[in-house]
Design an enzyme around this catalytic site. Sequence first.
Site, PDB file in Angstrom:
ATOM      1  N   SER A 146       4.130   3.240   8.040  1.00  0.00           N
ATOM      2  CA  SER A 146       3.941   1.932   6.908  1.00  0.00           C
ATOM      3  C   SER A 146       5.150   1.514   6.179  1.00  0.00           C
ATOM      4  O   SER A 146       5.712   2.327   5.639  1.00  0.00           O
ATOM      5  CB  SER A 146       2.663   2.148   5.909  1.00  0.00           C
ATOM      6  N   ASP A 186       0.037  -7.572   1.852  1.00  0.00           N
ATOM      7  CA  ASP A 186       0.567  -6.064   1.941  1.00  0.00           C
ATOM      8  C   ASP A 186       2.174  -6.118   1.920  1.00  0.00           C
ATOM      9  O   ASP A 186       2.832  -5.834   2.770  1.00  0.00           O
ATOM     10  CB  ASP A 186      -0.131  -5.461   3.061  1.00  0.00           C
ATOM     11  N   HIS A 200       1.002  -1.336   0.080  1.00  0.00           N
ATOM     12  CA  HIS A 200       0.126   0.121   0.078  1.00  0.00           C
ATOM     13  C   HIS A 200       0.947   1.179   0.021  1.00  0.00           C
ATOM     14  O   HIS A 200       0.166   2.418  -0.032  1.00  0.00           O
ATOM     15  CB  HIS A 200      -1.049   0.015   1.007  1.00  0.00           C
TER      16      HIS A 200
END
Length: 236
Positions: free
Chosen positions: A182, A86, A41
């Site tokens: 992230s 992910d 992402h």
Amino acid sequence: VIGGDECNINEHRFLVALYTSRTLFCGGTLINQEWVLTAAHCNMEDIQIKLGMHSKKVPNEDEQKRVPKEKFFCLSSKKLYLWDKDIMLIRLDSPVKNSAHIAPLSLPSSPPSVGSVCRTMGWGRISSTKETYPDVPHCVNINLLEYEMCRAPYPEFELPATSRTLCAGILEGGKDTCVGDSGGPLICNGQFQGIASWGDHPCAQPHKPAAYTKVFDHLDWIENIIAGNTDASCPP
């Protein structure tokens, strides 16, 4: 990172910063001279990768910039949920040499165990209520929890009963990764076990730990892609 402290300048030589235009939006991990592992992402059109960085304002002498030459995703036939697969591998446009503030982190040799103390890091928000971003990466120690601890608090996500994600945090709250972290690493007992994937907002709430992509379950895929077998399949 909420509830942490400035990382030691020598403890994050593998940590990279992903920028788009002039905004640092994700972290990543250098796993060899030519490859960075991050979260899917974190994919953006114009990524710039900074290696060997500590302070955003005061560059290290050995800081390096790269752009992606190729990007690889772990595609599965299943519907691609935010929390599934992910993971993204980025091949750098040219290799980097080890230097004072740059060195890769090796892939894990054994799976992580629940109860481990894990260290995570990044340039993400340091306040769960305000949009405060630090100039230097922050580091924090959190615990590896049972996966169910990440499934139970989020019934609306209808998460699968088993998953290739790790759950990590502090049940009483106060320590967590946050927006901007992230793609960064979760390092348990010295081994690179997770990639920061998703968590609740505000960050660091009690009983709301965060999810990290489980690196160990994706080793075959990672090693295949790096070896040039680009149609390697993902773990089911």
